[in-house]
Design a protein around this motif. Structure first.
Motif, short mmCIF file in Angstrom:
data_model
loop_
_atom_site.label_atom_id
_atom_site.label_comp_id
_atom_site.label_asym_id
_atom_site.label_seq_id
_atom_site.Cartn_x
_atom_site.Cartn_y
_atom_site.Cartn_z
N GLU A 19 4.19 2.65 -4.97
CA GLU A 19 3.52 3.55 -5.91
C GLU A 19 2.27 2.93 -6.53
O GLU A 19 2.26 1.76 -6.91
CB GLU A 19 4.49 3.90 -7.05
CG GLU A 19 5.42 5.04 -6.70
CD GLU A 19 5.34 6.17 -7.73
OE1 GLU A 19 5.27 5.88 -8.92
OE2 GLU A 19 5.37 7.35 -7.30
N ARG A 20 1.25 3.74 -6.65
CA ARG A 20 0.07 3.41 -7.44
C ARG A 20 -0.56 2.08 -7.06
O ARG A 20 -0.83 1.24 -7.91
CB ARG A 20 0.43 3.40 -8.93
CG ARG A 20 0.66 4.80 -9.45
CD ARG A 20 0.48 4.81 -10.95
NE ARG A 20 1.64 4.28 -11.63
CZ ARG A 20 1.58 3.67 -12.81
NH1 ARG A 20 0.44 3.49 -13.43
NH2 ARG A 20 2.67 3.24 -13.38
N PHE A 21 -0.81 1.88 -5.77
CA PHE A 21 -1.47 0.67 -5.31
C PHE A 21 -2.92 1.02 -5.00
O PHE A 21 -3.20 1.80 -4.10
CB PHE A 21 -0.75 0.15 -4.07
CG PHE A 21 -1.29 -1.15 -3.53
CD1 PHE A 21 -1.02 -2.35 -4.20
CD2 PHE A 21 -2.05 -1.19 -2.38
CE1 PHE A 21 -1.50 -3.55 -3.70
CE2 PHE A 21 -2.53 -2.40 -1.88
CZ PHE A 21 -2.26 -3.59 -2.54
N ASP A 22 -3.86 0.46 -5.76
CA ASP A 22 -5.27 0.69 -5.49
C ASP A 22 -5.70 -0.17 -4.31
O ASP A 22 -5.39 -1.37 -4.27
CB ASP A 22 -6.13 0.33 -6.72
CG ASP A 22 -6.03 1.38 -7.82
OD1 ASP A 22 -5.48 2.47 -7.55
OD2 ASP A 22 -6.49 1.11 -8.94
N TYR A 23 -6.41 0.44 -3.40
CA TYR A 23 -6.76 -0.28 -2.17
C TYR A 23 -8.09 0.19 -1.62
O TYR A 23 -8.39 1.38 -1.67
CB TYR A 23 -5.67 -0.05 -1.11
CG TYR A 23 -6.02 -0.68 0.20
CD1 TYR A 23 -6.01 -2.06 0.35
CD2 TYR A 23 -6.42 0.10 1.29
CE1 TYR A 23 -6.38 -2.65 1.54
CE2 TYR A 23 -6.79 -0.48 2.48
CZ TYR A 23 -6.76 -1.86 2.60
OH TYR A 23 -7.13 -2.44 3.78
N GLN A 24 -8.87 -0.74 -1.12
CA GLN A 24 -10.17 -0.40 -0.55
C GLN A 24 -10.51 -1.35 0.59
O GLN A 24 -10.46 -2.57 0.44
CB GLN A 24 -11.24 -0.53 -1.64
CG GLN A 24 -12.63 -0.18 -1.16
CD GLN A 24 -13.65 -0.24 -2.28
OE1 GLN A 24 -13.33 -0.58 -3.41
NE2 GLN A 24 -14.90 0.06 -1.97
N GLN A 25 -10.83 -0.80 1.75
CA GLN A 25 -11.39 -1.61 2.84
C GLN A 25 -12.72 -1.00 3.23
O GLN A 25 -12.83 0.21 3.39
CB GLN A 25 -10.44 -1.67 4.06
CG GLN A 25 -10.17 -0.33 4.72
CD GLN A 25 -9.16 -0.41 5.87
OE1 GLN A 25 -8.17 -1.15 5.77
NE2 GLN A 25 -9.39 0.34 6.93
N SER A 26 -13.77 -1.83 3.31
CA SER A 26 -15.07 -1.29 3.70
C SER A 26 -15.75 -2.25 4.67
O SER A 26 -15.69 -3.46 4.52
CB SER A 26 -15.95 -1.05 2.47
OG SER A 26 -16.03 -2.20 1.68
N TYR A 27 -16.37 -1.65 5.66
CA TYR A 27 -17.00 -2.42 6.74
C TYR A 27 -18.52 -2.36 6.62
O TYR A 27 -19.08 -1.32 6.28
CB TYR A 27 -16.58 -1.87 8.10
CG TYR A 27 -15.15 -2.18 8.45
CD1 TYR A 27 -14.84 -3.30 9.20
CD2 TYR A 27 -14.11 -1.38 8.00
CE1 TYR A 27 -13.52 -3.60 9.52
CE2 TYR A 27 -12.79 -1.67 8.31
CZ TYR A 27 -12.50 -2.79 9.07
OH TYR A 27 -11.20 -3.09 9.36
N GLN B 252 0.83 -1.21 0.00
CA GLN B 252 0.00 0.00 0.00
C GLN B 252 0.86 1.25 0.00
O GLN B 252 0.43 2.31 -0.46
CB GLN B 252 -0.94 -0.01 1.21
CG GLN B 252 -2.14 0.91 1.00
CD GLN B 252 -2.94 1.10 2.27
OE1 GLN B 252 -3.26 0.15 2.96
NE2 GLN B 252 -3.26 2.34 2.59
N ALA C 62 -15.81 -7.86 13.39
CA ALA C 62 -16.16 -6.90 12.33
C ALA C 62 -16.23 -7.62 10.99
O ALA C 62 -15.62 -8.68 10.81
CB ALA C 62 -15.12 -5.79 12.26
N TYR D 192 -24.47 -2.79 14.69
CA TYR D 192 -23.75 -2.20 15.82
C TYR D 192 -24.67 -1.26 16.61
O TYR D 192 -24.63 -1.24 17.83
CB TYR D 192 -22.53 -1.41 15.34
CG TYR D 192 -21.35 -2.27 14.98
CD1 TYR D 192 -20.48 -2.74 15.96
CD2 TYR D 192 -21.09 -2.60 13.66
CE1 TYR D 192 -19.38 -3.52 15.62
CE2 TYR D 192 -20.00 -3.39 13.31
CZ TYR D 192 -19.15 -3.85 14.30
OH TYR D 192 -18.07 -4.63 13.96
N ASP D 193 -25.48 -0.47 15.87
CA ASP D 193 -26.30 0.55 16.51
C ASP D 193 -27.73 0.47 16.01
O ASP D 193 -27.99 -0.10 14.97
CB ASP D 193 -25.74 1.94 16.19
CG ASP D 193 -24.34 2.12 16.73
OD1 ASP D 193 -24.16 2.06 17.95
OD2 ASP D 193 -23.43 2.30 15.90
#
Lengths: 459, 459
Positions: free
Chosen positions: A178-186, A175, A283, A239-240
């Motif tokens: 250079e130029r590393f596409d990254y996505q984390q979504s919860y 990460q 999670a 969670y809520d």
């Protein structure tokens, strides 16, 4: 055969352990480095496993090493979903055709089996209690800290495989490149593990050969059988909000809620309150990234490159399929251009990893909400009739994902086309008998003429 | 007025420097920590600035402190796009109505002006050459390393603002906290800065009051005027492929290519080859994340929470608008619940940050490709006629983004609706005169009856 390499695999989980066997088969020397202690001599982290559902893609990777029969002994077939409504009424929906099943296995048990199979191999060495603290991609040096002794060491393998899961340290180094596409979504949901223990005589308190679901619209509980007669239950819960982890503060809240919405389960869960308040909330993360490799020296695999939520039961299966595909490529591999190999691998797998990630999120909605709807169950039956009548033109989406090796990306795309046809068909359907009405049959014929024959390619 | 706080801002760039002035106005003590040396005593990084286009949202934030006239002195109005084709022919397209302009400013010059304005304030202190090496969100401790002396220190402010840009260290700490959604994605294009110097008599070699574009389909060059008579040019170019950074290996490749596709620019660029091979290739990243805050103790702002590609000229303007919105909220703020304040801020700004990120990517296509198309330019003229005829029902998208404070998310959504109408209208249009044809006028009336009146809310 290509030149023998010194390979380090970060992570000795399911994917790392299975990968070591395949790489050794191809003539390489493999060292595995695992942050945790050896599962076989130490108790594992409790309450955070989620039982696994092994399906065709996973079996294929085990079969490639001739170890599927060993695993089948501790796997329990689940032939369908068993839905529990708020009155405790049951509805069953088969996963596929007669005899098709997904298999409940314990993560720990399967991992130990793979370790036991690989450790006698003199080309494979396990190193436990080793935490990777720094990865230098350019030099391929990894700093390791022994979490028992505090000692540090630096390794420098020829090739580095990151099989270190959703929170991969190897990916963390990429990460920063250079130029590393990254996505984390919860998801806005967490999960908590609970237990239905075995009955007094060691049997299963509810149907053994099914995946049990208590679908409740905005949340759900599931249960998977274990060989010892128990079930591992998982509550997927916001969670809520009104019904949520945040809203349940004490034992009274808990029991009032469970008695109301899961009344048939509560008598089967004697440790409910204790487990609920002791076990952590896990999670639910999706990770997408690209590329998966750095030059010809390091490669991410399994959850490290594509962590998915568990609702299609495909996380481990997708990781094992990575290994099957890599094995096929290694069989064709000549020379020493690992960079080209890694690039071909990531290009081939990335669209499929993205597809199963999206499918897994979509299936959460189906499991927690739609399976409680009689219309939805009728639609599944109608779809099965279409598939039986046009077997070379129609495979239900769940079947493509679970019981074939069609690419996940093809399954997703085809599933979307079939979904559109199903919507048109269902406008004419009030009961299962309506399937034979002329207008339904004419509509299907017209729609299916336009639809290509299935299985144009595999990968 | 709320309790006076010790506030640390990480990053003394444009957003950090302007933010310090607003926070001091609200009675707080502010320290800024900047990794780089003081711009005013040391030369800045060359070749990586991209000139900035200050537009209405940016001016509004400057006006809030009464400093807009100071900045206007060094800003050059650009009233439209000047397109250069491969034969050197020019086409002009105004950005808005008569007199509406975006303003070319130098990043370094504006940053220095903001520093000079804030430093005399006894509540604001700048600390240069301080690199944040670790951020502990729970204790709000930040470890800083003095990059000149090598000394380290730890600070522990009451509130921590991360104005530390696209590669934010504060955001890096949040990414390791629980349930932090994060996405970084790169275009397959890089950029390189080049120069058109002033003429011998100190004038501008091409039209001063325009943003120049050499649109070439898959790539483009732009040029923005500077007060000294020069233009800063930026080549946006694929990393790989037939026409790409990778394909240009030496001076011959470079000149052959530039003479072919930018023939009118080459004679104006005496240092072309030297600059091309000395200046770095910059990457074009979009960053999205959520949440932007941790409890009531830290908050991301500007590029740190929403880095965008430069093609709408809105990166700085969006960051400055963050500050305007925060200022409005601080004016209403009573008591000490910073957590609630930060949550309200991020909820309000997040949809707008996402919208401008997406708009910026879309506008790249428009700039590099569509502005060379006569049909597209005709469509822009037709759209201006619609907007003039129906001023309370139609504002062109570019105008909403650039010359109003309508929320970016509203602009994006409304722009999409207008785009659909424009497609229908343009089926009847061959020339500007066709606008008055009855079928066009009837179509517009019908479409615009369905369309709501504009500007239902602001934010």
């Amino acid at each position: 055969m290509t030149e023998r390499k010194n390979i380090a695999i970060m992570g000795a989980g399911l994917v790392g352990s299975l990968l070591s066997l395949y790489l050794a088969k191809h003539g390489h020397k493999v060292d595995l480095y695992e942050r945790r202690a050896d599962l076989r001599v130490s108790t594992i982290d409790g309450g955070r496993s989620i039982n696994l559902a092994l399906s065709d893609r996973g079996w294929r990777a085990l079969k490639g090493l001739g170890i599927e029969e060993e695993v089948r002994k501790v796997a329990i077939p689940m032939y369908g979903r068993m839905m529990h409504d708020e009155q405790g009424n049951l509805t069953h929906q088969p996963y596929g055709k007669e005899g098709q099943a997904i298999y409940s296995v314990s993560r720990g048990g399967l991992n130990m089996a793979l370790m036991n199979l690989s450790e006698p191999n003199q080309d494979i060495t396990y190193h436990f209690n080793r935490q990777a603290t720094d990865v230098n991609l350019r030099t391929n040096e990894v700093q390791l800290r022994n979490v028992e002794t505090g000692n540090t060491e630096t390794i420098q393998p020829d090739l580095l495989f990151g099989a270190d899961g959703a929170y991969s340290v190897v990916r963390g180094a990429m990460q920063k490149a250079e130029r590393f596409d990254y996505q984390q979504s919860y998801l806005e949901y967490g999960y908590k593990e609970l237990t239905i223990p075995a009955t007094a005589d060691g049997g299963w308190a509810i149907e053994k050969n099914a995946l049990h679901i208590w679908p409740r619209g905005n949340y759900m509980m599931i249960a998977l059988p274990n060989p010892d007669g128990s079930f591992t239950c998982t509550l997927f819960f916001p969670y809520d909000g009104e019904h949520s982890f945040a809203a349940i503060q004490d034992k009274n809240d808990l029991l009032a809620f469970f008695n109301k919405v899961f009344p048939d389960a509560v008598p089967l869960m004697p440790e409910l309150a204790q487990e609920y308040f002791e076990n952590p909330v896990g999670a639910l993360v999706t990770v997408k990234c690209f590329p998966w490799s750095y030059k010809g020296t390091s490669l991410l695999i399994g959850d490290a490159s594509h962590a998915v939520v568990p609702f299609y039961g495909q996380g481990m299966n997708a990781g094992f399929e990575d290994i099957t595909v890599l094995d096929q490529m290694l069989q064709q591999f000549e020379g020493d251009d690992w960079e080209a190999l890694f690039k071909a691998f990531e290009r081939r797998r990335k669209p499929n990893a993205d597809a199963i990630a999206d499918l897994a999120v979509l299936n959460f909605e189906e499991m927690r909400d739609k399976v409680a709807d009689p219309r939805f169950l009728l639609r599944k039956k109608i779809e099965n009739k279409i598939s039986a009548q046009y077997p070379d033109k129609w495979i239900p989406l769940y079947t493509m994902v679970t019981f074939t090796d069609l690419p996940y990306s093809y399954a997703l795309e085809t599933g979307q086309k079939q979904d559109k046809i199903m919507k048109k068909v269902m406008r004419h359907i009030k009961s299962l008998e309506d399937y034979d009405k002329p207008e339904v049959q004419q509509l299907l014929e017209k729609q299916l003429v336009q639809k290509e024959k299935l299985t144009p390619f595999r990968g």
